[in-house]
Design a protein around this motif. Structure first.
Motif, PDB file in Angstrom:
ATOM      1  N   VAL A 169      17.309 -41.900  -2.471  1.00  0.00           N
ATOM      2  CA  VAL A 169      18.643 -41.664  -1.915  1.00  0.00           C
ATOM      3  C   VAL A 169      18.542 -41.631  -0.395  1.00  0.00           C
ATOM      4  CG1 VAL A 169      19.412 -40.364  -3.931  1.00  0.00           C
ATOM      5  CG2 VAL A 169      18.435 -39.141  -2.002  1.00  0.00           C
TER       6      VAL A 169
ATOM      7  N   TYR B 217      23.291 -31.310  -4.256  1.00  0.00           N
ATOM      8  CA  TYR B 217      23.172 -32.765  -4.255  1.00  0.00           C
ATOM      9  C   TYR B 217      21.956 -33.156  -5.100  1.00  0.00           C
ATOM     10  CZ  TYR B 217      26.124 -32.172  -0.115  1.00  0.00           C
ATOM     11  OH  TYR B 217      27.123 -31.817   0.753  1.00  0.00           O
TER      12      TYR B 217
ATOM     13  N   GLU C  71      28.752 -44.937   2.616  1.00  0.00           N
ATOM     14  CA  GLU C  71      27.974 -45.721   1.649  1.00  0.00           C
ATOM     15  C   GLU C  71      26.673 -45.032   1.263  1.00  0.00           C
ATOM     16  OE1 GLU C  71      29.150 -46.880   4.453  1.00  0.00           O
ATOM     17  OE2 GLU C  71      30.698 -48.332   3.877  1.00  0.00           O
ATOM     18  N   CYS C  72      26.246 -44.015   2.000  1.00  0.00           N
ATOM     19  CA  CYS C  72      25.005 -43.313   1.674  1.00  0.00           C
ATOM     20  C   CYS C  72      25.162 -42.557   0.358  1.00  0.00           C
ATOM     21  CB  CYS C  72      24.640 -42.328   2.793  1.00  0.00           C
ATOM     22  SG  CYS C  72      24.239 -43.115   4.372  1.00  0.00           S
ATOM     23  N   GLU C  73      24.045 -42.406  -0.352  1.00  0.00           N
ATOM     24  CA  GLU C  73      24.090 -41.658  -1.611  1.00  0.00           C
ATOM     25  C   GLU C  73      24.464 -40.195  -1.380  1.00  0.00           C
ATOM     26  OE1 GLU C  73      21.762 -45.286  -2.378  1.00  0.00           O
ATOM     27  OE2 GLU C  73      21.719 -43.787  -0.797  1.00  0.00           O
TER      28      GLU C  73
END
Length: 271
Positions: free
Chosen positions: A144, A138, A151-153
């Protein structure tokens, strides 16, 4: 400044300049529906960079960082606030920069006119080392949020992770990780934290979900430096070879002299 509700009782709220009422009343600016929430539970007045929280009635249950509040208190970024059973985290809102956005990649032109594209690597990445994230990478760029919400990065589909569990922000010194009032806690190197600076090689844990923070740009730069180390030149190797040939020649000469001496000694014995 904005309020984040990690358990999803309300969507994130950005506080505008002025006064906002939180409570269960229909006309409240931020409506919170839960047992123990009064119609006008608290007021938050936001001016510039400071926020003042005022409890509307002493019997309204409010705490800031675990301490009960019955009158007024200044609210700062990072504070954990509870309104009865509802938890919220106050976080700072970064102002938009007027500087042009960074270029995602650099373009070079080779000597023969061909264009080479060099993709810019993220400064930091998280590599999953357990659970549903095992083996996944990631990128961590700017700011972030890790959480269960899509909806979270960095969305993590696991019940062990809160809807908005932790926020990661890249700084010149590393990655600042901040717990957003999660249920199961945020850990850096197995130590529970509220806010902590992480360095490359540190471990981030959200309950049983573990990540390793890596800096791929630094690692590739170090590898390139090792690969670009100059090799010994042929000129430096020639003296060694020349020295070896010279030693061999003198050895042959010595053997020849010894052989001639032996022959001469035999001849002298005959006369």
């Amino acid at each position: 400044m904005k309020l984040l509700f990690p358990n999803g009782e309300h969507a994130p709220v950005e506080l505008d300049s002025g006064r906002a009422v939180l409570g269960s009343a229909a006309d409240a600016d931020i409506a919170l529906m839960a047992p123990g929430i009064a119609p006008r539970h608290v007021e938050i007045e936001f001016t510039g960079a400071t926020a003042k929280l005022t409890v509307s009635h002493p019997e309204n249950l409010v705490t800031v960082n675990g301490k009960a509040v019955t009158t007024s208190i200044e609210l700062k970024p990072g504070d954990l606030v509870t309104f009865a059973a509802i938890r919220a985290r106050a976080v700072a809102v970064e102002k938009a920069s007027h500087a042009p956005p960074p270029k995602p990649r650099d373009i070079d032109v080779d000597d023969d006119g061909r264009t080479k594209v060099r993709v810019a690597l993220p400064k930091f990445v998280l590599r999953g080392v357990s659970g549903v994230t095992f083996g996944k990478i990631y990128p961590v760029q700017s700011t972030v949020v890790i959480g269960r919400q899509s909806e979270c990065e960095i969305p993590i589909p696991s019940e062990e992770v809160s809807r908005r569990h932790a926020e990661l922000r890249v700084t010149p010194d590393g990655v600042m990780v901040e717990d957003l009032g999660s249920s199961n806690g945020t850990y850096v190197n197995d130590r529970r934290i509220t806010r902590q600076l992480m360095k490359a090689g540190d471990e981030l844990r959200l309950d049983t979900i573990r990540f390793l923070l890596l800096a791929p740009g630094q690692e590739m730069g170090q590898a390139a430096a090792r690969n670009e180390a100059p090799a010994p030149s042929p000129a430096a190797a020639r003296p060694v070879a020349k020295s070896s040939r010279t030693g061999l020649m003198w050895a042959i000469v010595a053997v020849a002299i010894l052989s001639l001496s032996a022959v001469a000694a035999r001849l002298m014995g005959l006369f």
